[in-house]
Design an enzyme around this catalytic site. Structure first.
Site, mmCIF file in Angstrom:
data_model
loop_
_atom_site.group_PDB
_atom_site.id
_atom_site.type_symbol
_atom_site.label_atom_id
_atom_site.label_comp_id
_atom_site.label_asym_id
_atom_site.label_seq_id
_atom_site.Cartn_x
_atom_site.Cartn_y
_atom_site.Cartn_z
ATOM 1 N N GLU A 374 15.399 -9.731 18.937
ATOM 2 C CA GLU A 374 16.525 -10.672 19.010
ATOM 3 C C GLU A 374 17.524 -10.412 17.888
ATOM 4 O O GLU A 374 18.735 -10.478 18.084
ATOM 5 C CB GLU A 374 16.027 -12.120 18.974
ATOM 6 C CG GLU A 374 15.098 -12.504 20.127
ATOM 7 C CD GLU A 374 15.707 -12.282 21.513
ATOM 8 O OE1 GLU A 374 16.950 -12.266 21.640
ATOM 9 O OE2 GLU A 374 14.939 -12.099 22.480
ATOM 10 N N HIS A 502 13.880 -14.279 33.795
ATOM 11 C CA HIS A 502 15.171 -13.648 34.084
ATOM 12 C C HIS A 502 15.601 -13.832 35.541
ATOM 13 O O HIS A 502 16.789 -13.832 35.846
ATOM 14 C CB HIS A 502 15.116 -12.164 33.733
ATOM 15 C CG HIS A 502 14.816 -11.923 32.283
ATOM 16 N ND1 HIS A 502 13.560 -12.138 31.747
ATOM 17 C CD2 HIS A 502 15.590 -11.524 31.264
ATOM 18 C CE1 HIS A 502 13.591 -11.866 30.457
ATOM 19 N NE2 HIS A 502 14.811 -11.487 30.136
#
Ligand SMILES: *[C@@H]1O[C@H](CO)[C@@H](O)[C@H](O)[C@H]1NC(C)=O
Ligand SMILES: *[C@@H]1O[C@H](CO)[C@@H](O)[C@H](O)[C@H]1NC(C)=O
Ligand SMILES: *[C@@H]1O[C@H](CO)[C@@H](O)[C@H](O)[C@H]1NC(C)=O
Ligand SMILES: *[C@@H]1O[C@H](CO)[C@@H](O)[C@H](O)[C@H]1NC(C)=O
Ligand SMILES: *[C@@H]1O[C@H](CO)[C@@H](O)[C@H](O)[C@H]1NC(C)=O
Ligand SMILES: *[C@@H]1O[C@H](CO)[C@@H](O)[C@H](O)[C@H]1NC(C)=O
Ligand SMILES: *[C@@H]1O[C@H](CO)[C@@H](O)[C@H](O)[C@H]1NC(C)=O
Ligand SMILES: *[C@@H]1O[C@H](CO)[C@@H](O)[C@H](O)[C@H]1NC(C)=O
Ligand SMILES: *[C@@H]1O[C@H](CO)[C@@H](O)[C@H](O)[C@H]1NC(C)=O
Ligand SMILES: *[C@@H]1O[C@H](CO)[C@@H](O)[C@H](O)[C@H]1NC(C)=O
Ligand SMILES: [Zn+2]
Length: 628
Positions: A374, A502
Site C-alpha cells: 500500500e 475486487h
C-alpha cells in the site's frame, strides 16, 4: 457569395486555430485548478463511507459526490472535444496526451444513473463487510449459533483467519461455504451493476466495461500479451502445484482424489496466496522458519510500527517520506465499535497533499508485506504529484500494483530481516530453498488466479457469461487455470466470484497479474543499480540511493508516457518479461522438479492444453481427464 463565404470560413478556421493554441494552456490550467478541488471533494465523500459503514446518511452523500464528479468530467470532456476536436492541430505531445485523457470518460452516465451505480457498489460493500456467520465450535465440530451475535465471525478478520490457520478439513469447508452463501446475496446487485456499467461504457464509446478497462493499458494486444505470459509461467506453476498437491494429500488423507485440489485447503479464502500453509509444506521442515510473525509479536510490533518500518525503508532509498497528513488521516487499525471496509487500500485525494492508507492491520508478516504494498501506491502518488492532473496515474495500472511489492522483495530477504533484527539468519542451501518456496507460495501460486479473475469479468461484460452462467463459467476458469475445484456442489444461484472484494467493488484485476511479473523486472533493475551481484533472490537494496533514484525517475513520469517508455526508463527495454521471475526462482524450480520426479508424480490436473502450450509442460501428465 460563394467565394465570400469560403473566405470567411477560412478566416474562421484560422481564427479558431490561433485561439486553439492559446486556449490549450488556459483550458489545461483551468482543468488542473478545478479538478483538484472536484476530485478532492469526491474522495472525501467516498472515504467517509469506507470508514463508517454504519452511518446510513453517508452513502447518499457519496453517491451524489460521484454523480457530481462524473458530471464535471463529462463537461470537461465535451469542452475539450468542442474546442480542440480530434487534436490534430495540437503539436505538443504532452498537451495532446492530456487532452486525449480528458476526452476519455470511460463510463458515461447521467446523474441519476451514476447515483444508482454508486449505490449498487456501496450496497455490495455493505453485504461483504457487515454480515457475520455462527462461529465453529471445536467441541461439537459444528457451527455454534448460541454464541452472542457480537461474537459471530466477520469476514475480516475471523473468517479469513480461520481459512488461513485452521487445519480441520470440515471447519475449512464450513467457513468457505458460509462466506460464499453471503457472497450470493450480492448476485442481484452485481447483475444490475454489470448492466449499468456497460451502459455507461457504451455511452463513453467503448464496446463494454471490459473494453474500457483494457484500454487503460494502451496496448491493443493486451489480451494476447496476458495469455502469452500465462503460458510462459505455467510450467513454474505446475511444478509448485504438483508438489503442494502431494503435501495436501498427506495432510488430509482420503479427503480428495489425485486430481484438482479442493479450493478451501490452500490457506486463503480465494486460494490465491498459499503462504499460510507454508508450515506443513516446507521443503526443509527442520530448518528455522522464515516467517517472522512470532518475532514481530515478541518484539511488540504495532500497526504503527509496521508502517514506520516500511516508511524507513522507502526513506533509506532517498524516496519521499510519508507526510504529516498521511500519519494524521490514515486508518491503520480496525475500529472497535463500527463497521468499515477492511480491504486494504491507498488513497490519493488528488490535492497534492492528502494521501491515506485504510487498513485493518494485524501484527503478522503477511500484513507487513501488505503495508509495503500500500505504501508503494502512496510513494507513487507523491512522486507524480507535480504532474498535471491527467497524468497522476501509474504508467499503467499494473505498474501501480508493482511498486510496493518490488520494495517488499528486498524487505523479505533473510539478509534484510536479519539487518532489522527480525531473523537470525543462518545462510544455507536449505534456508534459501525454504525462503524461495515461501516466496513462490505468495507469488507463483497467485499467477493463474490473478489472470483468470478478469478473464471471467471480461466475459461477463461482453455477455459470454450471463447471470445463469456466472458460476459455472467461474468454475470452468478456476479449474482450467488454477487446478482447483469447490469442496461441494455449488447451488444453482451461487455467486462465488462475488466472494472476491475486487469483483463486488468494481476494481479491475488484470493489473495484479501484470504486476506479479513486472515487479521482478523492477527488482532486478534496482538490484543492478545497487551493485548487488549475488543471486537475484538474495538482493537487498536497502540504503541504496542509486536504486531509489532509478525507481523515482520512473515514478515521477506518472502516466505522462505510454508504459513501454516507463519500462524502458527503469529496465532499459520496453517489454513485460517473465525472465527476471524465472531467474529469481531458478534454484527452487530445480529443487521442485527433482522432488516431483523422485516421487514419480504426474503433472497437471487433467486439463488438456493446446499443443503449443503442452510442448512446454513437463511429463508425465496426470491421466485424468476433466469435463471440459
Ligand atoms: C460514523 O457514523 C457515526 C454515526 O452516524 C458517527 O457518530 C461517527 O462520528 C462517524 N464516524 C466517522 C469517523 O465518520
Ligand atoms: C504544428 O506543426 C506543423 C507541422 O510541423 C506546423 O506546420 C505548424 O505550424 C505547427 N503549429 C504550431 C502552432 O506550432
Ligand atoms: C441499496 O440498499 C438499500 C438498503 O438495503 C436499498 O433500499 C436500495 O434499494 C439499494 N439500492 C439499489 C440501487 O439497489
Ligand atoms: C456454544 O456457545 C455457547 C455460548 O458461548 C456456549 O455456552 C456453548 O458451550 C457452546 N457450545 C459448543 C458445543 O461449543
Ligand atoms: C449455505 O446455504 C445453503 C442454502 O442455500 C444451506 O443449505 C447451507 O447450510 C449453507 N451453508 C453454510 C455453511 O452456511
Ligand atoms: C467509536 O469509538 C471512537 C473512539 O474509540 C469514538 O470516537 C466514536 O465516537 C465511537 N463511535 C460510535 C458510533 O460509538
Ligand atoms: C537471535 O538469537 C539470539 C541469541 O540466541 C536471541 O537472543 C535473539 O532473540 C534471536 N533473535 C531473533 C530475531 O530470533
Ligand atoms: C445465458 O446463456 C446461456 C448460454 O449461452 C443461455 O442458454 C441462456 O438462455 C442465457 N440466460 C439468460 C438469462 O440470458
Ligand atoms: C557500482 O559500480 C560502479 C561501477 O563499478 C561504480 O561506478 C559505482 O560507484 C558503484 N555504486 C555503488 C553504489 O557502489
Ligand atoms: C518488445 O516491445 C516492442 C515494442 O513495444 C515490440 O515491438 C517487440 O516485439 C517486443 N519484443 C518482444 C521480444 O516481445
Ligand atoms: Zn494495490
Amino acid at each position: 457569395m460563394k467565394r465570400h463565404r469560403l473566405v470567411s470560413l477560412a478566416l474562421i478556421a484560422l481564427a479558431s486555430l490561433i485561439s486553439a493554441h492559446s486556449n490549450v494552456d488556459d483550458f489545461l490550467a483551468k482543468y488542473n485548478r478545478l479538478g483538484q478541488q472536484e476530485y478532492y471533494d469526491d474522495s472525501v465523500a467516498s472515504w467517509s463511507v469506507a470508514v463508517n459503514l454504519d452511518d446510513k446518511s453517508l452513502p447518499e452523500i457519496a453517491a451524489k459526490a460521484d454523480a457530481n464528479i462524473a458530471g464535471w468530467e463529462q463537461m470537461m470532456a465535451a469542452q475539450a472535444a468542442t474546442q480542440f476536436g480530434d487534436l490534430k492541430s495540437i503539436n505538443d505531445t504532452s498537451k495532446k496526451r492530456q487532452l486525449k485523457m480528458i476526452q476519455r470518460v470511460g463510463v458515461k452516465l447521467n446523474s441519476a444513473d451514476t447515483i444508482r451505480l454508486s449505490t449498487l457498489l456501496i450496497n455490495m460493500t455493505n453485504v461483504y463487510n457487515k454480515n457475520r456467520i455462527c462461529p465453529w465450535s471445536k467441541v461439537s465440530r459444528a457451527p455454534n449459533c448460541s454464541v452472542p451475535h457480537e461474537h459471530w465471525w466477520r469476514s475480516d478478520p475471523e473468517m479469513f483467519d480461520r481459512i488461513s490457520h485452521s487445519r480441520d478439513y470440515d471447519e475449512l469447508a464450513y467457513v468457505w461455504t458460509a462466506w460464499r452463501n453471503i457472497s450470493a446475496l450480492n448476485k442481484a446487485y452485481f447483475q444490475q451493476y454489470v448492466e449499468m456499467s456497460n451502459k455507461g461504457a457504451r455511452q463513453g464509446g467503448f464496446k463494454d466495461t471490459g473494453d474500457y478497462w483494457r484500454s487503460l493499458f494502451e496496448s491493443d494486444d493486451l489480451k494476447d500479451m496476458m495469455d502469452q505470459k500465462f503460458q510462459e509461467v505455467l510450467p513454474l506453476y505446475e511444478e509448485l502445484y504438483t508438489y503442494i498437491r502431494r503435501k495436501l494429500l498427506a495432510q488430509y488423507p482420503g479427503r480428495f482424489e489425485t486430481s484438482a485440489i479442493p479450493a478451501h485447503i490452500l490457506g486463503n479464502m480465494w486460494a490465491q496466496d498459499w503462504s499460510d500453509i507454508g508450515d506443513f509444506t516446507a521443503p526443509f521442515p527442520n530448518i528455522a522458519t522464515v516467517d517472522i510473525t512470532e518475532q514481530m509479536v515478541t518484539q511488540g510490533y504495532t500497526p504503527l510500527k509496521m508502517f514506520q518500518t516500511a516508511d524507513a525503508f522507502f526513506q533509506s532509498l532517498g524516496l519521499i517520506k510519508m507526510n504529516d497528513e498521511f500519519w494524521k488521516n490514515s486508518m491503520m487499525v480496525q475500529p472497535q465499535n463500527r463497521s468499515v471496509v477492511c480491504h486494504p487500500s491507498a488513497w490519493d485525494f488528488r490535492n497534492g497533499q492528502d494521501f491515506r492508507i485504510k487498513m485493518c492491520t494485524q501484527v503478522n508478516m503477511a500484513n507487513l508485506l501488505i503495508v509495503h504494498h500500500e505504501m508503494g501506491h502512496i510513494e507513487y502518488y507523491m512522486q507524480y504529484a507535480k504532474q498535471p492532473l491527467s497524468f497522476r496515474e501509474g504508467a499503467n495500472p499494473g505498474f501501480h500494483e508493482a511498486i510496493g511489492d518490488t520494495i517488499a522483495l528486498s524487505v523479505v530477504t533473510p539478509q534484510h530481516l536479519q539487518e532489522i533484527g527480525l531473523l537470525n539468519s543462518t545462510s544455507s542451501y536449505e534456508q534459501d530453498i525454504n525462503f524461495l518456496f515461501k516466496q513462490a507460495l505468495r507469488k507463483v501460486a497467485f499467477l493463474p488466479s490473478g489472470y483468470l479473475i478478469d478473464l471471467w469479468r471480461w466475459s461477463v461484460f461482453d455477455g459470454t457469461y450471463n447471470s445463469s452462467t456466472y458460476n459455472t463459467g467461474w468454475w470452468d476458469l478456476r479449474t482450467k487455470y488454477q487446478g482447483i475445484v469447490p469442496p461441494n456442489n455449488r447451488p444453482v444461484d451461487a455467486f462465488d466470484a462475488g466472494s472476491k472484494y475486487h469483483v463486488i467493488s468494481g476494481t479491475p484485476y488484470i493489473r495484479y497479474f501484470f504486476s506479479h511479473i513486472a515487479q521482478f523486472q523492477f527488482y532486478k533493475a534496482m538490484c543492478k543499480a545497487a551493485n548487488q551481484t549475488d543471486a537475484l533472490y538474495k538482493c537487498d537494496f536497502f540504503n541504496s540511493k542509486e536504486a531509489g533514484d532509478l525507481l523515482s525517475r520512473m515514478l515521477q513520469l506518472g502516466g505522462s508516457l505510454p508504459w513501454p517508455q516507463a519500462m524502458q526508463k527503469i529496465t532499459g527495454q520496453q517489454n513485460l518479461d517473465a525472465g527476471a521471475m524465472f531467474e529469481y526462482f531458478e534454484p527452487l524450480q530445480d529443487w521442485l522438479r527433482n522432488e516431483n520426479m523422485k516421487a514419480g508424480d504426474c503433472y497437471g490436473w487433467g486439463y488438456t492444453w493446446p499443443d503449443a502450450v503442452m510442448k512446454n509442460l513437463n511429463t508425465p501428465r496426470c491421466g485424468l481427464t476433466l469435463d471440459q
